[in-house]
Design a protein around this motif. Structure first.
Motif, mmCIF file in Angstrom:
data_model
loop_
_atom_site.group_PDB
_atom_site.id
_atom_site.type_symbol
_atom_site.label_atom_id
_atom_site.label_comp_id
_atom_site.label_asym_id
_atom_site.label_seq_id
_atom_site.Cartn_x
_atom_site.Cartn_y
_atom_site.Cartn_z
ATOM 1 N N TRP A 55 8.340 -5.694 2.496
ATOM 2 C CA TRP A 55 9.426 -4.863 2.993
ATOM 3 C C TRP A 55 10.512 -4.694 1.935
ATOM 4 N N ALA A 56 11.130 -3.509 1.929
ATOM 5 C CA ALA A 56 12.280 -3.232 1.070
ATOM 6 C C ALA A 56 13.005 -2.033 1.668
ATOM 7 N N ILE A 57 14.138 -1.674 1.076
ATOM 8 C CA ILE A 57 14.943 -0.556 1.570
ATOM 9 C C ILE A 57 14.937 0.547 0.520
ATOM 10 N N LYS A 58 14.634 1.777 0.960
ATOM 11 C CA LYS A 58 14.531 2.911 0.040
ATOM 12 C C LYS A 58 15.584 3.965 0.358
ATOM 13 N N GLN A 59 16.145 4.542 -0.707
ATOM 14 C CA GLN A 59 17.103 5.627 -0.516
ATOM 15 C C GLN A 59 16.370 6.950 -0.322
ATOM 16 N N GLY A 60 16.816 7.740 0.662
ATOM 17 C CA GLY A 60 16.226 9.050 0.891
ATOM 18 C C GLY A 60 16.624 10.042 -0.186
ATOM 19 N N HIS A 61 15.809 11.089 -0.368
ATOM 20 C CA HIS A 61 16.081 12.070 -1.415
ATOM 21 C C HIS A 61 16.971 13.210 -0.941
ATOM 22 N N VAL A 62 17.037 13.431 0.371
ATOM 23 C CA VAL A 62 17.822 14.551 0.896
ATOM 24 C C VAL A 62 19.171 14.066 1.415
ATOM 25 N N ARG A 63 19.155 13.188 2.414
ATOM 26 C CA ARG A 63 20.403 12.701 3.012
ATOM 27 C C ARG A 63 20.998 11.515 2.258
ATOM 28 N N LYS A 64 20.249 10.940 1.343
ATOM 29 C CA LYS A 64 20.699 9.795 0.544
ATOM 30 C C LYS A 64 21.000 8.570 1.410
ATOM 31 N N ASN A 65 20.410 8.523 2.611
ATOM 32 C CA ASN A 65 20.580 7.338 3.449
ATOM 33 C C ASN A 65 19.522 6.302 3.081
ATOM 34 N N TRP A 66 19.726 5.062 3.535
ATOM 35 C CA TRP A 66 18.828 3.964 3.179
ATOM 36 C C TRP A 66 18.040 3.533 4.408
ATOM 37 N N ARG A 73 14.592 1.074 5.889
ATOM 38 C CA ARG A 73 13.661 -0.016 5.620
ATOM 39 C C ARG A 73 12.228 0.507 5.697
ATOM 40 N N ARG A 74 11.458 0.227 4.675
ATOM 41 C CA ARG A 74 10.081 0.696 4.597
ATOM 42 C C ARG A 74 9.169 -0.452 4.154
ATOM 43 N N TYR A 75 7.880 -0.274 4.454
ATOM 44 C CA TYR A 75 6.889 -1.255 4.009
ATOM 45 C C TYR A 75 6.131 -0.658 2.827
ATOM 46 N N PHE A 76 6.131 -1.380 1.711
ATOM 47 C CA PHE A 76 5.571 -0.868 0.460
ATOM 48 C C PHE A 76 4.277 -1.604 0.113
ATOM 49 N N ILE A 77 3.305 -0.842 -0.367
ATOM 50 C CA ILE A 77 2.048 -1.414 -0.851
ATOM 51 C C ILE A 77 1.749 -0.826 -2.230
ATOM 52 N N LEU A 78 1.613 -1.702 -3.212
ATOM 53 C CA LEU A 78 1.274 -1.289 -4.572
ATOM 54 C C LEU A 78 -0.141 -1.743 -4.883
ATOM 55 N N LYS A 79 -1.025 -0.772 -5.153
ATOM 56 C CA LYS A 79 -2.397 -1.065 -5.551
ATOM 57 C C LYS A 79 -2.576 -0.723 -7.026
ATOM 58 N N GLN A 80 -3.756 -1.012 -7.542
ATOM 59 C CA GLN A 80 -4.010 -0.750 -8.957
ATOM 60 C C GLN A 80 -3.991 0.737 -9.284
ATOM 61 N N ASP A 81 -4.299 1.581 -8.300
ATOM 62 C CA ASP A 81 -4.379 3.008 -8.600
ATOM 63 C C ASP A 81 -3.296 3.843 -7.937
ATOM 64 N N ARG A 82 -2.542 3.275 -6.966
ATOM 65 C CA ARG A 82 -1.504 4.071 -6.309
ATOM 66 C C ARG A 82 -0.472 3.190 -5.620
ATOM 67 N N PHE A 83 0.665 3.830 -5.319
ATOM 68 C CA PHE A 83 1.782 3.170 -4.652
ATOM 69 C C PHE A 83 2.109 3.976 -3.400
ATOM 70 N N ALA A 84 2.303 3.292 -2.269
ATOM 71 C CA ALA A 84 2.571 3.984 -1.013
ATOM 72 C C ALA A 84 3.617 3.225 -0.210
ATOM 73 N N TYR A 85 4.336 3.972 0.650
ATOM 74 C CA TYR A 85 5.272 3.307 1.558
ATOM 75 C C TYR A 85 5.107 3.861 2.971
ATOM 76 N N TYR A 86 5.372 2.969 3.958
ATOM 77 C CA TYR A 86 5.089 3.230 5.361
ATOM 78 C C TYR A 86 6.332 2.934 6.207
ATOM 79 N N GLN A 137 15.698 -1.097 -2.845
ATOM 80 C CA GLN A 137 16.452 -2.346 -2.813
ATOM 81 C C GLN A 137 15.579 -3.461 -2.248
ATOM 82 N N ALA A 138 15.334 -4.473 -3.064
ATOM 83 C CA ALA A 138 14.552 -5.626 -2.624
ATOM 84 C C ALA A 138 15.444 -6.611 -1.876
ATOM 85 N N GLU A 139 14.802 -7.545 -1.164
ATOM 86 C CA GLU A 139 15.569 -8.503 -0.372
ATOM 87 C C GLU A 139 16.279 -9.529 -1.242
#
Length: 284
Positions: A191-202, A204-217, A262-264
């Motif tokens: 888990w970490a907190i991501k800033q939005g690109h439009v409203r710039k709000n923050w 909490r999202r779940y992030f998974i980094l693999k060898q070939d791609r990065f995704a958040y949920y 933003q990490a914990e």
């Protein structure tokens, strides 16, 4: 010496430092393919389209920031192809060949340099260096502190790459093939907190980094990500200490956006930085 093949590509044998050590150079057959926007090198000269002709390495011409003589290298007749990911050191057999290759690759990447054999020091004009069959140019931008060249149409519109140009998926001059997908292994998640690109709000999202791609949920239980980003589109990851009052902030630069995460904890933030750097290195 460089030659031109039947597909109007500049080709020839060179010694390339594949591992970025400036010590161990491998003898390779290099092809500058302007039409596909790629520089590829092979163990030997490709004779036909087959699995045996998979390239040993590849550079997206759009990522080249500068090509110049490697004055600090400890080997003779060496030039360097600079990209945001790493420099590529290439050795030729003499000074004339070195100058020809530097001129060819600079011209392919639309960087004009003075011709060292021209006593007037005049530069080739941009219009004269454009391939008549090529309908795009490149634009240099600063993305997250990284110099990036983006492919554009002649009217200035950024071109979206249809095919990724990492070693996991390459377009061959005569056929399309894919290397085996080795990117299923999870490098880091949490888990970490991501800033939005439009409203710039923050949020909490779940992030998974693999060898070939990065995704958040939205949740660690979701099957479909909000967004998935191929690793070959990630240019850099670093700690961001200038954006206050957020602590433990990570800056992630991709080919089209900047992500602030933003990490914990501070330790977790540096673990993410290391994980992204490892993933980028795996996909070189």
């Amino acid at each position: 010496m460089p030659e031109v093949d039947g597909q109007n590509r500049h080709c020839g044998y060179l010694d390339i430092d594949e591992m970025d050590t400036k010590k161990k150079f491998q003898h390779r057959y290099l092809i500058v393919d302007r039409k596909k926007g790629l520089i590829q090198w092979f163990i030997d000269k490709p004779m036909k389209a087959s699995d045996e002709d998979k390239p040993c390495g590849i550079i997206n011409i759009g990522y080249i920031t500068k090509v110049d003589v490697a004055s600090k290298a400890k080997v003779s007749y060496c030039f360097v192809i600079n990209t945001p990911f790493r420099p590529y050191y290439v050795q030729t057999i003499n000074q004339v060949e070195l100058e020809e290759w530097v001129e060819i690759i600079n011209d392919a990447s639309k960087i004009t340099t003075p011709n060292s054999r021209d006593p007037t020091g005049s530069q080739t004009s941009l219009d004269a260096s454009i391939d008549p069959e090529q309908t795009f140019t490149y634009r240099t931008e600063i993305v997250g502190g990284v110099v990036v060249k983006k492919k554009c149409t002649l009217d200035g519109q950024v071109v979206k790459q249809d095919e990724p140009t990492s070693p996991t998926s390459l377009t061959h001059p005569d056929q399309h093939f894919q290397f085996p997908n080795v990117g299923s292994k999870i490098i880091k998640q949490g888990w970490a907190i991501k800033q939005g690109h439009v409203r710039k709000n923050w949020k909490r999202r779940y992030f998974i980094l693999k060898q070939d791609r990065f995704a958040y949920y939205k949740s660690d239980q979701d099957k479909e990500p909000i967004r998935s980003i191929p690793i070959n589109e990630i240019l850099a990851a670093r700690a961001e200490d200038e954006m206050k009052p957020r602590d433990n902030l990570l800056l992630l630069a991709t080919t089209d956006k900047i992500y602030y995460i933003q990490a914990e904890t501070e330790d977790d933030m540096y673990e993410w930085v290391d994980a992204f750097c490892n993933a980028i290195n795996i996909n070189r």
